[in-house]
Design an enzyme around this catalytic site. Structure first.
Site, mmCIF file in Angstrom:
data_model
loop_
_atom_site.group_PDB
_atom_site.id
_atom_site.type_symbol
_atom_site.label_atom_id
_atom_site.label_comp_id
_atom_site.label_asym_id
_atom_site.label_seq_id
_atom_site.Cartn_x
_atom_site.Cartn_y
_atom_site.Cartn_z
ATOM 1 N N ARG A 14 2.637 1.180 10.556
ATOM 2 C CA ARG A 14 2.071 1.388 9.027
ATOM 3 C C ARG A 14 3.399 1.264 8.061
ATOM 4 N NH1 ARG A 14 -2.489 4.096 8.058
ATOM 5 N NH2 ARG A 14 -2.728 4.738 10.085
ATOM 6 N N ARG A 28 1.280 -6.418 12.518
ATOM 7 C CA ARG A 28 0.326 -5.665 14.000
ATOM 8 C C ARG A 28 0.410 -6.702 15.008
ATOM 9 N NH1 ARG A 28 -3.565 -0.620 12.463
ATOM 10 N NH2 ARG A 28 -1.866 0.484 10.793
ATOM 11 N N ARG A 86 1.036 -1.285 0.098
ATOM 12 C CA ARG A 86 -0.141 -0.028 0.027
ATOM 13 C C ARG A 86 0.783 0.899 -0.021
ATOM 14 N NH1 ARG A 86 -4.848 -1.938 4.317
ATOM 15 N NH2 ARG A 86 -5.449 -3.718 3.285
ATOM 16 N N GLU A 90 -5.984 -0.703 15.622
ATOM 17 C CA GLU A 90 -6.600 -1.701 14.475
ATOM 18 C C GLU A 90 -5.662 -2.833 14.169
ATOM 19 O OE1 GLU A 90 -7.787 -2.118 10.046
ATOM 20 O OE2 GLU A 90 -7.707 -0.159 10.792
ATOM 21 N N SER A 109 -10.026 -5.699 10.405
ATOM 22 C CA SER A 109 -11.515 -5.312 9.867
ATOM 23 C C SER A 109 -12.060 -6.500 9.165
ATOM 24 C CB SER A 109 -11.166 -4.165 8.816
ATOM 25 O OG SER A 109 -10.856 -2.806 9.331
#
Length: 430
Positions: A277, A391, A262, A349, A352
């Site tokens: 990130r 994560r 990403r 987070e 999801s």
């Protein structure tokens, strides 16, 4: 993708749903464009009918020897042919414009999705575990003595730039163990089929899973046109593109462990420290393809699968329902799972789990054939992280940290680490 026929039949319901996402009166411009498109199609069909009629009359005039009528009709055929081509081109252009406009409008949220502007309006629905009570100041993952030497951002920056990391030694092994543990759990306990999927995909796959045309800047494209997957949701979901699946084959449940890429467009200055990130990361993804009546229950099942990973690892977490303003473009409802990170003194987070309804299926033309032999219907597609491996590594390291900088690792990782469950201050396992 939205159904223009449904919008045409009930524009008020469409506008009411989109208004919850902050988009007002979207139907008016869409219906105007649709009306122009349909008028152009009708004009093209009318001109084509007149062309065919004149073409038949040309032959009759020639047979009668009526040269003047023959020339008049032949000229009329030419005019109608040009008119048909012009109207068809206009209709095609209008249709492409309409399809684009429909493709860049987000999905309609379900009625039970809380109304809100941003993450502050998300609603907590579950909390599990108790954050560890530490008698020392908690450190972030990259600050731990046992981790620092094996989490090499400097060398990664030299080879690739910012937002990359090289994991070495025991930390790399723990990261790999987490991915293996997740995949094994999803396959052996949760009944998902493991898939080793490509990380390069074509435009059609990105479009079909709502990553194009609006979000191309969030992903990386190679010089020869392929896209690096932002998540294996893309290749897994696209496996049913263009298919008519037998109802008896549903649900289809898949999982894959892949690299993900990403660009993190728009995240400048956010989470720049550590590996929270990154441009390149690993994730274990879950994808389900279901009958429309099964999708709500399937979303809960997928949520349980993701939560179960954290519970087995002993990581405290909370689960929230995303509000309309924080929900992703393609989702109708999303649950976020947030793991407790002592170093940040916050929940962050880690997964999801979203249902898209038939939004992606329409873009992919993915349908199922009802068992009673009825007309094929669009499938429902769902996706969820099960989990983000990096994560999860952060959560394991920070929640297991000890006063001397070592880390106690979850017992569930024992089989993958040769029974060694302590990351020592010198970066070794014992």
């Amino acid at each position: 993708m939205h159904d223009i026929r449904a919008i045409r039949e009930n524009p008020a319901a469409f506008d009411a749903a989109l208004s919850r996402r902050g988009i007002e009166n979207a139907s008016s411009s869409l219906l105007k464009l649709d009306e122009e498109r349909r008028a152009a199609i009708l004009a093209a069909e009318t001109a084509q009918s007149e062309q065919k009629k004149a073409a038949k009359e040309v032959g009759a005039a020639k047979a009668k020897g009526d040269e003047a009528e023959f020339e008049r009709l032949r000229a009329l055929v030419g005019e109608k042919k040009a008119e048909v081509a012009d109207m068809q081109t206009k209709a095609k252009d209008l249709d492409e414009k309409l399809q684009y406009e429909l493709a860049v409008i987000p999905n309609l949220p379900y009625d039970d999705v809380p109304l809100g502007a941003d993450e502050d309006d998300n609603v907590e629905i579950r909390k599990w575990g108790t954050p560890p009570t530490l008698d020392f100041d908690a450190k972030e993952h990259f600050e731990l003595t046992s981790v620092a030497a094996s989490m090499d951002f400097e060398t990664a920056a030299k080879t690739s730039g910012s937002r990359f990391v090289m994991l070495k030694g025991a930390v790399a092994r723990i990261h790999r163990a987490l991915a293996q543990f997740m995949i094994d759990t999803h396959v052996d306990q949760n009944g998902l089929q493991e898939v080793n999927s490509p990380v390069l995909v074509r435009d059609d796959a990105m479009y079909g899973t709502d990553k194009l045309p609006k979000f191309g800047e969030d992903s990386y494209q190679t010089t020869n046109g392929w896209w690096l997957v932002p998540t294996s949701e893309v290749p897994l979901t696209y496996t049913v593109a263009g298919d008519i699946v037998e109802e008896s084959a549903l649900p289809i449940r898949m999982t894959a462990h892949t690299l993900c890429f990403r660009s993190e467009a728009g995240s400048a200055g956010k989470d720049t420290s550590g590996m929270l990130r990154q441009h390149q990361f690993e994730k274990v993804e879950m994808v389900s393809i279901t009958h429309p009546t099964q999708s709500d229950a399937e979303q809960q099942r997928m949520l349980d699968c993701a939560q179960g990973i954290l519970e087995t690892l002993g990581i405290p977490y909370r689960t929230v329902t995303l509000c309309t303003g924080d929900m992703g473009f393609g989702a109708r409802r999303t649950y976020d799972i947030e793991a407790w990170l002592p170093g940040q003194n916050a929940y962050r987070e880690i997964s999801s789990v979203s249902t898209t309804g038939d939004f992606q299926a329409r873009r992919m033309n993915a349908r199922f054939r009802p068992a009673d032999g009825g007309k094929p219907e669009f499938l429902h597609t769902l996706n969820g992280s099960g989990l983000a491996v990096g994560r999860c590594l952060i959560a394991v390291l920070e929640n297991g940290q000890q006063a001397d900088g070592s880390v106690k690792l979850p017992e569930a990782l024992g089989p993958y680490l040769g029974g060694k469950l302590t990351l020592n201050v010198d970066g070794t396992l014992s």
